[in-house]
Design a protein around this motif. Structure first.
Motif, mmCIF file in Angstrom:
data_model
loop_
_atom_site.group_PDB
_atom_site.id
_atom_site.type_symbol
_atom_site.label_atom_id
_atom_site.label_comp_id
_atom_site.label_asym_id
_atom_site.label_seq_id
_atom_site.Cartn_x
_atom_site.Cartn_y
_atom_site.Cartn_z
ATOM 1 N N ARG A 29 0.842 -1.195 0.000
ATOM 2 C CA ARG A 29 0.000 0.000 0.000
ATOM 3 C C ARG A 29 0.876 1.243 0.000
ATOM 4 N N LEU A 30 0.338 2.322 -0.513
ATOM 5 C CA LEU A 30 1.007 3.616 -0.490
ATOM 6 C C LEU A 30 0.315 4.512 0.524
ATOM 7 N N SER A 31 1.105 5.228 1.291
ATOM 8 C CA SER A 31 0.530 6.174 2.236
ATOM 9 C C SER A 31 -0.058 7.366 1.491
ATOM 10 N N GLY A 32 -0.810 8.184 2.208
ATOM 11 C CA GLY A 32 -1.429 9.338 1.578
ATOM 12 C C GLY A 32 -0.427 10.336 1.038
ATOM 13 N N LYS A 33 0.685 10.541 1.754
ATOM 14 C CA LYS A 33 1.698 11.494 1.295
ATOM 15 C C LYS A 33 2.404 10.995 0.033
ATOM 16 N N VAL A 34 2.688 9.710 -0.023
ATOM 17 C CA VAL A 34 3.342 9.155 -1.214
ATOM 18 C C VAL A 34 2.423 9.270 -2.429
ATOM 19 N N LEU A 35 1.164 8.914 -2.253
ATOM 20 C CA LEU A 35 0.218 9.026 -3.357
ATOM 21 C C LEU A 35 0.034 10.474 -3.777
ATOM 22 N N LEU A 36 0.087 11.391 -2.816
ATOM 23 C CA LEU A 36 -0.038 12.817 -3.144
ATOM 24 C C LEU A 36 1.166 13.293 -3.953
ATOM 25 N N VAL A 37 2.371 12.806 -3.631
ATOM 26 C CA VAL A 37 3.564 13.176 -4.405
ATOM 27 C C VAL A 37 3.435 12.695 -5.850
ATOM 28 N N LEU A 38 2.998 11.461 -6.041
ATOM 29 C CA LEU A 38 2.865 10.915 -7.395
ATOM 30 C C LEU A 38 1.801 11.652 -8.196
ATOM 31 N N THR A 39 0.667 11.948 -7.584
ATOM 32 C CA THR A 39 -0.399 12.650 -8.308
ATOM 33 C C THR A 39 -0.024 14.096 -8.595
ATOM 34 N N ASN A 40 0.708 14.734 -7.698
ATOM 35 C CA ASN A 40 1.136 16.117 -7.954
ATOM 36 C C ASN A 40 2.119 16.183 -9.124
ATOM 37 N N PRO A 76 -22.626 19.827 -3.708
ATOM 38 C CA PRO A 76 -22.149 21.130 -4.221
ATOM 39 C C PRO A 76 -20.758 21.452 -3.693
ATOM 40 N N LYS A 77 -19.923 22.005 -4.577
ATOM 41 C CA LYS A 77 -18.547 22.416 -4.285
ATOM 42 C C LYS A 77 -17.630 21.244 -3.945
ATOM 43 N N TYR A 78 -18.101 20.034 -4.029
ATOM 44 C CA TYR A 78 -17.278 18.821 -3.874
ATOM 45 C C TYR A 78 -16.359 18.898 -2.651
ATOM 46 N N PRO A 79 -16.917 18.892 -1.435
ATOM 47 C CA PRO A 79 -16.049 19.022 -0.245
ATOM 48 C C PRO A 79 -15.087 17.861 -0.048
ATOM 49 N N LEU A 80 -15.454 16.658 -0.541
ATOM 50 C CA LEU A 80 -14.582 15.487 -0.360
ATOM 51 C C LEU A 80 -14.196 14.850 -1.683
ATOM 52 N N GLY A 81 -14.130 15.636 -2.757
ATOM 53 C CA GLY A 81 -13.655 15.103 -4.032
ATOM 54 C C GLY A 81 -14.750 14.960 -5.065
ATOM 55 N N ARG A 82 -14.346 15.019 -6.336
ATOM 56 C CA ARG A 82 -15.281 14.899 -7.445
ATOM 57 C C ARG A 82 -15.633 13.447 -7.710
ATOM 58 N N GLN A 83 -16.533 13.256 -8.689
ATOM 59 C CA GLN A 83 -17.042 11.926 -8.962
ATOM 60 C C GLN A 83 -15.959 10.990 -9.475
ATOM 61 N N SER A 84 -15.073 11.487 -10.346
ATOM 62 C CA SER A 84 -14.049 10.632 -10.948
ATOM 63 C C SER A 84 -12.725 10.660 -10.198
ATOM 64 N N GLN A 85 -12.664 11.272 -9.033
ATOM 65 C CA GLN A 85 -11.402 11.433 -8.312
ATOM 66 C C GLN A 85 -11.541 10.879 -6.898
ATOM 67 N N VAL A 86 -11.699 9.573 -6.818
ATOM 68 C CA VAL A 86 -11.787 8.937 -5.514
ATOM 69 C C VAL A 86 -10.461 9.007 -4.777
ATOM 70 N N ARG A 87 -9.374 9.269 -5.510
ATOM 71 C CA ARG A 87 -8.059 9.337 -4.872
ATOM 72 C C ARG A 87 -7.983 10.491 -3.870
ATOM 73 N N GLU A 88 -8.722 11.585 -4.112
ATOM 74 C CA GLU A 88 -8.704 12.701 -3.169
ATOM 75 C C GLU A 88 -9.281 12.275 -1.824
ATOM 76 N N LEU A 89 -10.410 11.584 -1.851
ATOM 77 C CA LEU A 89 -11.000 11.078 -0.612
ATOM 78 C C LEU A 89 -10.103 10.020 0.017
ATOM 79 N N HIS A 90 -9.475 9.197 -0.799
ATOM 80 C CA HIS A 90 -8.558 8.171 -0.290
ATOM 81 C C HIS A 90 -7.376 8.806 0.448
ATOM 82 N N CYS A 91 -6.792 9.847 -0.131
ATOM 83 C CA CYS A 91 -5.669 10.531 0.529
ATOM 84 C C CYS A 91 -6.112 11.178 1.832
ATOM 85 N N ALA A 92 -7.309 11.754 1.841
ATOM 86 C CA ALA A 92 -7.805 12.393 3.064
ATOM 87 C C ALA A 92 -8.014 11.369 4.175
ATOM 88 N N CYS A 93 -8.522 10.194 3.832
ATOM 89 C CA CYS A 93 -8.742 9.164 4.848
ATOM 90 C C CYS A 93 -7.436 8.541 5.321
#
Length: 727
Positions: A308-319, A434-451
């Motif tokens: 598994r990748l931690s949230g910070k590692v996944l954030l580095v790759l996506t950035n 509205p305003k997608y507080p926990l990520g858009r429909q096609s971007q589950v990775r944002e919610l995954h990183c937050a969790c």
């Protein structure tokens, strides 16, 4: 003569032959040798290397299959286009042949996106598919290999005819081939046409047919792929199209243009008279963001792979993906680097495998490996929560430690199985808010990183999202519940069976509410719609108006909720309980270091380098890269053994905005010619050596190329410094 020592002693001249030594030459290092170079235990390192290799092979196979699935629809539509466009050449009449003229060349404009580094893999797969299903005559051309029409035709004929075509086309003909006669300018294409006729004639006369390929046409088309259309010179491209259009009756040519930006680039590169020779159809590939979402869903949000990748590692790759290149291939390479770094840096990564194999390896751990478990921060936190008797056993008994570690590994694997379905359920509820507080429909990775980073229910975004969930309409709520039921059914988790039954119960209760509105709800709606106008239509002052509004607000709060509102609150509260139970951060689980790679700084240092910092380090401290012991010196001391550019760089740091070249040369000469113990009077000769002068000019030129200095018009014998400070 001494044969043993490999030397000769003779008065006369002669030729001596030495037999090769019986000693075996040292074999070259393998990947496993580099992997085990810094490890203490080679046997343990070999197990970790084999586990790393097998895991990455599984991931690589999955990514290739996913790439084929994403490209399948695009390739099928392209093949259908090629077959329809080629039917006219074979004499078949259909709707497509009515759209084209005899002089037009069928052209597929393939828009691939700005992720240029991924295009090579796409075109390679496309060429293989075309060879298997359409035609054996496929040529791929790149702009860097075709600077002129002569090189383009040579490359085309070499790929199609299987040998380097010696095209008789001089440089003068390259410039004047459009204005010269048809015979002269058509010489290369004429040879290609004659070769094509001879090959197809042999194929038609032969009765042998290979069963491995599906192209059994007597006259298969010739597909020319221009991988990077934007990089081709407009004149070369136009000349090639004009020449090719003259042979559409003899040679079934089909073009495939690879476009990174926009289809409008075709009309910018080609004039109207040339573009009218093409019959263009547009094809759009899957966007890189959709490809990344599929990679995350198939590789990271699954229980097939233990790492598994931690949230910070996944954030580095996506950035890096979002802000640099949009390259999915580079994202996969970063994932591969994460896998290698985890198995190389973590001694207990040998347990990062499927659960049955991990249990076997856990039972065979040695005492030193058990000590590695005891030193894990998460396990130390777990020990602190146990009783004193259990603490003593965990720290002293290896057998008891293995039993507990096996239970903890089972809990960690169960946590993974429960985490993914609940995460997807939460995403289904929050992706349309509205305003997608926990990520858009096609971007589950944002919610995954937050969790993964923290307890998501303690964030402000989570609070605002659940406030909006308490106001969801009935249709949206029921549709989302049905999606969550499907997710939990597909996961087949035993621990989530109760949650599945609860969601099905909510659906049945919503179904019972349909078409039935109680008398209380009618009265509630009537009061909501009618009471405010009756109260507020009287004339009053500001004080009484404010008092009336406060009373209305309190009365609304005290009113009884409808059955739908009560049920909606129950659904939201149940979802909140699922999140708090199953979406806890992995750091709260013991032994999470075994299966999670969290070294984001190392990954960022390898993938997202800082060029200016690296240049300063190399020029200011060359020992960091050259590893020469003679270059070890104190700060502020300029060694004469350092490379010339390093000496010039350190000297220029001591100057101001403008640098006098003669003073700089004198200082450089002093440093270079001065050795330890040398006489200062002998050094100061008053005349600069020509070799030292040339070395200085070369060093200054290299610094100018790197962007540290530039020429200035203020003073002819000065250069301007473009940097300031020590870094």
């Amino acid at each position: 003569m001494s044969a043993a020592g490999g030397c000769t002693s003779s008065v006369s001249k002669g030729c001596f032959v030495f037999k090769p030594s019986s000693k075996k030459r040292k074999s070259s290092l393998t990947t496993a040798d580099y992997f085990n170079a810094d490890l203490k235990d080679l046997e343990d390192g070999q197990v970790r290397f084999d586990t790393c290799q097998s895991l990455w092979q599984e991931v690589k196979l999955e990514t290739e299959q996913l790439q084929e699935e994403l490209n399948k629809k695009l390739f099928d539509s392209l093949i259908e286009f090629l077959r329809k466009s080629h039917s006219e050449f074979q004499g078949e009449k259909n709707e497509w042949s009515c759209r084209t003229r005899s002089s037009e060349i069928p052209t597929a404009a393939l828009v691939l996106g700005v992720n240029v580094t991924d295009h090579d893999g796409t075109f390679k797969s496309l060429s293989e598919v075309l060879w298997e299903r359409v035609t054996p005559y496929v040529a791929s051309l790149q702009a860097k290999e075709c600077p002129g029409i002569k090189q383009l035709l040579q490359k085309l004929l070499a790929q199609l005819m299987g040998q380097l075509a010696d095209v008789d086309l001089n440089s003068d003909e390259e410039e004047e081939h459009v204005q010269t006669s048809q015979r002269r300018r058509g010489r290369p294409m004429a040879s290609l046409c004659s070769w094509y006729r001879s090959v197809t004639k042999r194929t038609s006369q032969s009765k042998k047919r290979t069963s491995s390929s599906s192209w059994h046409l007597l006259t298969p088309p010739v597909v020319v792929i221009l991988k990077d259309l934007e990089r081709f010179a407009p004149k070369v491209l136009q000349d090639f199209i004009v020449i090719s259009s003259l042979y559409t009756g003899e040679l079934p040519l089909i073009f495939v243009f690879g476009i990174a930006t926009s289809p409008m680039i075709i009309h910018r590169l080609l004039s109207h008279s040339v573009s009218s020779l093409l019959c263009i159809e547009l094809f759009q590939s899957v966007s890189c963001t959709q490809h990344l979402a599929a990679i995350v869903d198939k590789l990271l949000l699954t229980t097939r792979f233990p790492l598994r990748l931690s949230g910070k590692v996944l954030l580095v790759l996506t950035n890096i993906f979002l802000y640099h290149d949009f390259s999915v291939q580079n994202f996969i390479k970063g994932l591969q680097l994460s896998v290698v770094e985890h198995f190389h840096s973590q001694p207990l990564s040998m347990l990062c495998c499927h659960l049955p194999e991990a249990k076997k390896r856990l039972r065979s751990l040695l005492h030193e490996q058990c000590e590695n478990i005891r030193q894990l921060p998460s396990f130390m936190s777990y020990v602190d929560t146990q009783t004193s008797e259990h603490q003593v056993k965990l720290l002293t008994s290896d057998s008891f430690l293995k039993d507990v570690a096996q239970t903890l590994l089972e809990d960690l694997h169960a946590y993974h199985k429960n985490y993914i379905p609940v995460l997807k359920c939460l995403h289904e509820f929050t992706c349309l808010l509205p305003k997608y507080p926990l990520g858009r429909q096609s971007q589950v990775r944002e919610l995954h990183c937050a969790c993964m980073e923290k307890k998501v229910w303690e964030s402000e975004e989570y609070t605002s999202a659940f406030q909006l969930l308490r106001m969801l309409a009935k249709d949206e709520l029921v549709a989302t519940l049905r999606k969550c039921v499907e997710i939990l059914k597909s996961s087949a988790c035993k621990e989530l069976s109760k949650a599945l039954k609860k969601l099905e119960e909510f659906l049945s209760r919503f179904h019972n509410l349909e078409g039935s509105v109680s008398a209380e709800e009618h009265e509630y709606l009537k009061d909501e719609n009618m009471s405010p106008p009756k109260v507020l239509q009287k004339k009053t002052d500001l004080y009484h108006l404010q008092k009336t509004l406060l009373e209305l607000k309190e009365s609304r709060r005290s009113k009884k909720l409808t059955n739908f509102e009560v049920l909606r609150l129950e659904v939201v509260e149940f979802l909140d309980s699922l999140v708090r139970d199953y979406l806890v951060p992995p750091e709260t689980k013991a032994l999470y270091e075994v299966m999670y790679f969290s070294d984001a700084s190392t990954l960022r240092r390898h993938l997202n380098a800082a060029p200016r910092t690296a240049l300063h380090m190399a020029l200011n401290n060359p020992y960091c890269y050259l590893k020469n012991e003679a270059l070890k010196n104190n700060d502020g001391v300029i060694s004469n053994l350092a490379p010339d550019i390093c000496i010039a760089y350190k000297l220029h740091l001591e100057c101001g905005r403008l640098i006098n070249l003669y003073d700089w040369l004198e200082a450089f000469t002093t440093v270079v010619t001065t050795a330890e113990g040398a006489d200062s009077a002998s050094v100061a000769s008053g005349r600069v050596d020509e070799v030292i002068h040339a070395r200085f000019i070369k060093a200054v030129s290299e610094l100018e190329l790197l962007g540290f200095i530039k020429a200035t018009k203020l003073k002819t014998d000065h250069v301007a410094r473009l940097t300031w400070g020590g870094c």
